[in-house]
Scaffold this motif. Sequence first.
Motif, PDB file in Angstrom:
ATOM      1  N   GLU A   1      24.656-115.950  -9.127  1.00  0.00           N
ATOM      2  CA  GLU A   1      24.907-116.634 -10.549  1.00  0.00           C
ATOM      3  C   GLU A   1      26.014-117.613  -9.571  1.00  0.00           C
ATOM      4  O   GLU A   1      26.240-118.786 -10.979  1.00  0.00           O
ATOM      5  N   ARG A   2      26.779-118.249  -8.617  1.00  0.00           N
ATOM      6  CA  ARG A   2      27.015-118.672  -7.830  1.00  0.00           C
ATOM      7  C   ARG A   2      27.368-119.366  -6.877  1.00  0.00           C
ATOM      8  O   ARG A   2      27.199-118.499  -5.814  1.00  0.00           O
ATOM      9  N   GLU A   3      28.350-120.874  -6.234  1.00  0.00           N
ATOM     10  CA  GLU A   3      27.931-121.066  -4.538  1.00  0.00           C
ATOM     11  C   GLU A   3      28.897-119.558  -4.293  1.00  0.00           C
ATOM     12  O   GLU A   3      29.968-119.314  -4.553  1.00  0.00           O
ATOM     13  N   THR A   4      28.568-118.668  -3.507  1.00  0.00           N
ATOM     14  CA  THR A   4      29.056-117.335  -2.748  1.00  0.00           C
ATOM     15  C   THR A   4      29.607-117.776  -1.448  1.00  0.00           C
ATOM     16  O   THR A   4      28.284-117.980  -0.777  1.00  0.00           O
ATOM     17  N   HIS A   5      31.114-117.858  -1.133  1.00  0.00           N
ATOM     18  CA  HIS A   5      31.094-117.295   0.652  1.00  0.00           C
ATOM     19  C   HIS A   5      31.503-116.257   1.176  1.00  0.00           C
ATOM     20  O   HIS A   5      32.645-115.735   0.115  1.00  0.00           O
ATOM     21  N   LEU A   6      31.627-115.464   2.400  1.00  0.00           N
ATOM     22  CA  LEU A   6      31.852-114.643   2.283  1.00  0.00           C
ATOM     23  C   LEU A   6      32.400-114.386   3.735  1.00  0.00           C
ATOM     24  O   LEU A   6      31.477-114.802   4.891  1.00  0.00           O
ATOM     25  N   ALA A   7      33.661-114.372   3.713  1.00  0.00           N
ATOM     26  CA  ALA A   7      34.352-114.520   4.832  1.00  0.00           C
ATOM     27  C   ALA A   7      34.265-112.933   5.962  1.00  0.00           C
ATOM     28  O   ALA A   7      34.671-111.919   5.272  1.00  0.00           O
ATOM     29  N   ILE A   8      34.383-112.763   7.393  1.00  0.00           N
ATOM     30  CA  ILE A   8      34.289-111.290   8.325  1.00  0.00           C
ATOM     31  C   ILE A   8      34.882-112.227   9.329  1.00  0.00           C
ATOM     32  O   ILE A   8      34.611-113.078   9.843  1.00  0.00           O
ATOM     33  N   SER A   9      35.135-110.918  10.106  1.00  0.00           N
ATOM     34  CA  SER A   9      36.319-111.073  11.021  1.00  0.00           C
ATOM     35  C   SER A   9      36.215-110.455  11.776  1.00  0.00           C
ATOM     36  O   SER A   9      35.682-109.647  13.237  1.00  0.00           O
ATOM     37  N   LYS A  10      34.545-109.406  12.216  1.00  0.00           N
ATOM     38  CA  LYS A  10      33.921-109.197  12.927  1.00  0.00           C
ATOM     39  C   LYS A  10      32.063-109.146  12.549  1.00  0.00           C
ATOM     40  O   LYS A  10      31.522-109.274  11.872  1.00  0.00           O
ATOM     41  N   LYS A  11      31.544-108.928  13.780  1.00  0.00           N
ATOM     42  CA  LYS A  11      30.287-108.658  13.577  1.00  0.00           C
ATOM     43  C   LYS A  11      29.847-107.664  12.713  1.00  0.00           C
ATOM     44  O   LYS A  11      30.632-106.797  12.654  1.00  0.00           O
ATOM     45  N   ILE A  12      28.793-107.705  11.590  1.00  0.00           N
ATOM     46  CA  ILE A  12      27.964-107.228  10.618  1.00  0.00           C
ATOM     47  C   ILE A  12      27.092-105.848  10.924  1.00  0.00           C
ATOM     48  O   ILE A  12      25.974-107.023  11.318  1.00  0.00           O
ATOM     49  N   THR A  13      27.203-105.202  11.047  1.00  0.00           N
ATOM     50  CA  THR A  13      25.819-103.942  11.319  1.00  0.00           C
ATOM     51  C   THR A  13      25.908-103.198  10.260  1.00  0.00           C
ATOM     52  O   THR A  13      25.872-103.247   9.418  1.00  0.00           O
ATOM     53  N   TYR A  14      24.534-103.221   9.960  1.00  0.00           N
ATOM     54  CA  TYR A  14      23.566-103.472   8.999  1.00  0.00           C
ATOM     55  C   TYR A  14      22.667-101.518   9.176  1.00  0.00           C
ATOM     56  O   TYR A  14      21.935-101.596  10.423  1.00  0.00           O
ATOM     57  N   LEU A  15      22.796-100.867   7.801  1.00  0.00           N
ATOM     58  CA  LEU A  15      21.647 -99.493   8.119  1.00  0.00           C
ATOM     59  C   LEU A  15      21.066 -99.630   6.757  1.00  0.00           C
ATOM     60  O   LEU A  15      21.335-100.219   5.775  1.00  0.00           O
ATOM     61  N   PRO A  16      19.892 -99.186   7.001  1.00  0.00           N
ATOM     62  CA  PRO A  16      19.230 -98.910   6.065  1.00  0.00           C
ATOM     63  C   PRO A  16      20.173 -97.871   5.213  1.00  0.00           C
ATOM     64  O   PRO A  16      20.222 -97.158   5.545  1.00  0.00           O
ATOM     65  N   LEU A  17      19.292 -97.440   3.444  1.00  0.00           N
ATOM     66  CA  LEU A  17      19.961 -97.083   2.974  1.00  0.00           C
ATOM     67  C   LEU A  17      19.060 -96.087   3.214  1.00  0.00           C
ATOM     68  O   LEU A  17      19.213 -94.376   2.836  1.00  0.00           O
ATOM     69  N   VAL A  18      17.863 -95.639   3.257  1.00  0.00           N
ATOM     70  CA  VAL A  18      16.112 -95.237   3.049  1.00  0.00           C
ATOM     71  C   VAL A  18      15.763 -95.758   4.464  1.00  0.00           C
ATOM     72  O   VAL A  18      15.596 -96.340   4.119  1.00  0.00           O
ATOM     73  N   ILE A  19      15.424 -94.362   4.572  1.00  0.00           N
ATOM     74  CA  ILE A  19      14.314 -94.363   5.929  1.00  0.00           C
ATOM     75  C   ILE A  19      13.213 -93.005   5.602  1.00  0.00           C
ATOM     76  O   ILE A  19      13.899 -92.450   5.495  1.00  0.00           O
ATOM     77  N   GLN A  20      12.369 -93.693   5.520  1.00  0.00           N
ATOM     78  CA  GLN A  20      10.719 -92.437   4.897  1.00  0.00           C
ATOM     79  C   GLN A  20      11.565 -91.624   3.811  1.00  0.00           C
ATOM     80  O   GLN A  20      11.451 -90.724   4.012  1.00  0.00           O
ATOM     81  N   LYS A  21      11.668 -92.352   3.040  1.00  0.00           N
ATOM     82  CA  LYS A  21      12.138 -92.053   1.743  1.00  0.00           C
ATOM     83  C   LYS A  21      13.135 -90.920   1.391  1.00  0.00           C
ATOM     84  O   LYS A  21      13.416 -89.667   0.285  1.00  0.00           O
ATOM     85  N   LYS A  22      14.465 -90.771   2.772  1.00  0.00           N
ATOM     86  CA  LYS A  22      14.815 -89.820   2.956  1.00  0.00           C
ATOM     87  C   LYS A  22      16.532 -90.778   2.781  1.00  0.00           C
ATOM     88  O   LYS A  22      16.191 -91.681   3.795  1.00  0.00           O
ATOM     89  N   SER A  23      17.108 -90.463   2.267  1.00  0.00           N
ATOM     90  CA  SER A  23      18.538 -91.411   2.751  1.00  0.00           C
ATOM     91  C   SER A  23      19.263 -90.945   3.767  1.00  0.00           C
ATOM     92  O   SER A  23      18.870 -90.314   4.465  1.00  0.00           O
ATOM     93  N   ILE A  24      19.763 -92.285   3.995  1.00  0.00           N
ATOM     94  CA  ILE A  24      20.699 -92.297   5.386  1.00  0.00           C
ATOM     95  C   ILE A  24      21.148 -90.711   5.901  1.00  0.00           C
ATOM     96  O   ILE A  24      21.253 -90.266   7.063  1.00  0.00           O
TER      97      ILE A  24
END
Length: 352
Positions: free
Chosen positions: A182-205
Motif C-alpha cells: 500500500e505504499r513505497e517501502t524500503h527494507l534495510a538489511i545488514s546481511k545477505k538474506i537466505t530464503y526457505l520455502p514454507l512448504v515442500i511437497q505438501k509438508k511444512s519445512i
Amino acid sequence: MYDTIVIGAGQAGLATAFYLKKIKHNFLIIDKGKEVGESWMNRYDSLVLFTSRMYNALPGLTLEGEMQGFPTKNEIVQYLKRYVNKYELPIQFQTEVVKVQHQQGLFVIQTNQGVIQSKKVIVATGAFQSPRIPSFSSNISKDVFQIHSTQYKNPSQLKEGNVLVVGGGNSGAQIAVELSRERETHLAISKKITYLPLVIQKKSIFWWFDKLGILKVSTDSFLGKVIQKKGDPIFGYEMKDALKRKELTLNPRVINGIHNEVTFEDQTTIKVQNIIWATGFHSIYPWLKIDELFNADGKIIHHRGVTNVKGLYFIGLPWQHRRGSALLQGVGFDAEFIIKHLSNLTTQGKCD
Ligand SMILES: Cc1cc2nc3c(=O)[nH]c(=O)nc-3n(C[C@H](O)[C@H](O)[C@H](O)COP(=O)(O)OP(=O)(O)OC[C@H]3O[C@@H](n4cnc5c(N)ncnc54)[C@H](O)[C@@H]3O)c2cc1C
C-alpha cells in the motif's frame, strides 16, 4: 512458602508448569500481564506463524486444525488459554517482578504485589522483552513516525508517505511485505538474506527439519554452531516476490539518521516519513540481582537452562539447548529436562 515460583506465563512457563504439576510440586506462576497469551495477542494483526500446527504444540495437548497448515497468532492465544484450563495451572496475574535476590539459600522475589519467597525460581520471561533501537534514532525529526516492530499492529498506524523497515529477520520481512502492498517501502538489511520455502511437497519445512534431525541439533554441536552463525532464514517467498515486482526496495544497513534523512552503509541516503525498527531485542534482566549468574559479558552462565546458582533455572532462551528451545515446538523438551533436574535436587534434599 512456595517450593518454586515460575516467572512468566507464556508458553515456556506453561510447559514448565505442566511438568511441575505432573510431579505434584508446590508452585505458582506469576506474570505481569492480565491474561494468558498476551505476548502473542500484542503482536502485529496479520501475524501467521512460520511453524505449522503440528510443530506448535506444548506437551500433552495438540493444536487443532490442519496439521501441515500455519496458525494465526489468535489460534495460539486460544490454544494457550485451553492449555491452562485443561491442566488447571495456577497463575497469579498483574504481578510484575522488580527484583530477585538469593539470600541464605532462599529466593526473595520483590513484585508490585509484595514480596514472595521460594526455594527455587524458574525464569520464563521470554527472549523478546526489551526492544533494541539504535541510539541515533533520537536524532531523527519528531515529524518522522518511528516505532519498534513490537509496537507495530497494522498499516493504519503509520502517517502518510513512505516507510523504512530496518531489519531483515522474519518480522521485518513480513511487516515490509504487508506495507509494500500500500505504499513505497524500503527494507534495510545488514546481511545477505537466505530464503526457505514454507512448504515442500505438501509438508511444512519444519516437518523436513524434523525428519532430517535438524530440530534435534544441539547448541554445542558443529552443525548447531554453523546454523547459529548463519542466523535465521526468511521462511516463505512473499518478500522475494515483492522484490521481483519492485514493490519493495532493499537497502543496506542503516548507519545514521538525522532530521528526516537516514544514511545507509554505502553512504546513500533517503528521506523518510515512517520508520519501523525490526532490530531485535536485548536479553537483559535488570531485576535479577544475583551477580554470580552472569559472566563478564553480562550473559547468563547455564547449561541447558540449569544455572550455577542452586535452584535457579531458565526456560525459553534462544538456543538454550537447540534451535527449537525458544519455539512452541521445542520448549517442552527443555522444560522436561529442567524439571527432572529440579526434582532430583528436591529428592536429594540439596535445595531444601
Ligand atoms: C514476531 C514473532 C513471531 C514468532 N513466530 C514464531 C513461530 O512462528 N513459531 C514459533 O514456534 N515461535 C515463534 N516466535 C518465537 C516464540 O515462540 C515467541 O516469542 C513466544 O512468545 C516465546 O514464549 P515465552 O514463553 O518464552 O515468552 P513470552 O511469550 O514472551 O512470555 C513471557 C511472559 O513473561 C512475562 N514477564 C516478562 N517479564 C516479567 C516480569 N518482570 N515479571 C512478571 N512477568 C514477566 C510476560 O508478561 C509474558 O507473559 C515468534 C516470536 C516473535 C517475536
